[in-house]
Design an enzyme around this catalytic site. Sequence first.
Site, PDB file in Angstrom:
ATOM      1  N   ILE A 138       0.915  -1.145   0.000  1.00 45.86           N
ATOM      2  CA  ILE A 138       0.000   0.000   0.000  1.00 45.86           C
ATOM      3  C   ILE A 138       0.954   1.194   0.000  1.00 45.86           C
ATOM      4  O   ILE A 138       1.506   1.562   1.033  1.00 45.86           O
ATOM      5  CB  ILE A 138      -0.925   0.026   1.244  1.00 45.86           C
ATOM      6  CG1 ILE A 138      -1.701  -1.277   1.398  1.00 45.86           C
ATOM      7  CG2 ILE A 138      -1.843   1.244   1.187  1.00 45.86           C
ATOM      8  CD1 ILE A 138      -2.654  -1.587   0.261  1.00 45.86           C
ATOM      9  N   PRO A 139       1.201   1.790  -1.176  1.00 45.93           N
ATOM     10  CA  PRO A 139       2.353   2.689  -1.348  1.00 45.93           C
ATOM     11  C   PRO A 139       2.146   4.119  -0.836  1.00 45.93           C
ATOM     12  O   PRO A 139       2.154   5.077  -1.613  1.00 45.93           O
ATOM     13  CB  PRO A 139       2.586   2.646  -2.857  1.00 45.93           C
ATOM     14  CG  PRO A 139       1.225   2.423  -3.430  1.00 45.93           C
ATOM     15  CD  PRO A 139       0.523   1.517  -2.443  1.00 45.93           C
ATOM     16  N   CYS A 140       2.017   4.260   0.458  1.00 42.54           N
ATOM     17  CA  CYS A 140       1.904   5.591   1.067  1.00 42.54           C
ATOM     18  C   CYS A 140       3.147   6.435   0.776  1.00 42.54           C
ATOM     19  O   CYS A 140       3.076   7.664   0.817  1.00 42.54           O
ATOM     20  CB  CYS A 140       1.705   5.466   2.568  1.00 42.54           C
ATOM     21  SG  CYS A 140       0.123   4.747   3.009  1.00 42.54           S
ATOM     22  N   HIS A 141       4.257   5.768   0.473  1.00 42.90           N
ATOM     23  CA  HIS A 141       5.481   6.517   0.173  1.00 42.90           C
ATOM     24  C   HIS A 141       5.344   7.337  -1.110  1.00 42.90           C
ATOM     25  O   HIS A 141       6.128   8.249  -1.331  1.00 42.90           O
ATOM     26  CB  HIS A 141       6.683   5.567   0.082  1.00 42.90           C
ATOM     27  CG  HIS A 141       6.614   4.571  -1.027  1.00 42.90           C
ATOM     28  ND1 HIS A 141       5.914   3.386  -0.910  1.00 42.90           N
ATOM     29  CD2 HIS A 141       7.123   4.587  -2.283  1.00 42.90           C
ATOM     30  CE1 HIS A 141       6.021   2.713  -2.041  1.00 42.90           C
ATOM     31  NE2 HIS A 141       6.748   3.418  -2.892  1.00 42.90           N
TER      32      HIS A 141
END
Length: 170
Positions: A138-141
């Site tokens: 889950i690419p919050c970055h």
Amino acid sequence: MSTDREKLHYAIGEAHLGTVIVAVSEAGVAGLLIADDETRALRDLRTAFPDAQLIADESIAGEALAAAIAVVDAPHRAFALPLDLRGSAQELAVWQALRTIPSGQTRSYGTLAKSVEMTITAQEVGAACAANRIAVVIPCHRVVKADGGISGYRWGVHRKRKLINMEGVA
């Protein structure tokens, strides 16, 4: 320990960005956390799943750990294992929107808020990112400030910057 508590099987390993701990439920990967060391990783897992019975078991969680380390070390890679996402409707909507951001690109918190199928603010996007228990997949970055600057990241701003750089974002 009560026998009616949910059981999560976990395994711990090392990636370039730090210690990775992965927790697996019957439904799929429920947690993928990054920490500075094993002690912190296990403490973070206990905090993330306070009501679960955590069982160290690489025979069950080993495949998920290998996949987690691979995606942390190469964040552009697909993650093929099922996920057990746990959150509010708003968090789930944000996490789904995050997964549509292609590797190598970023979006501002405000832009991501506008792409979600419900009315939310940039601050609520930030809160959903902070609640995320599945790093990198889950690419919050990939979410940045409106001016393109890098701000908070549950697993450390230094890791966020490295992930963005690994994906080749200019």
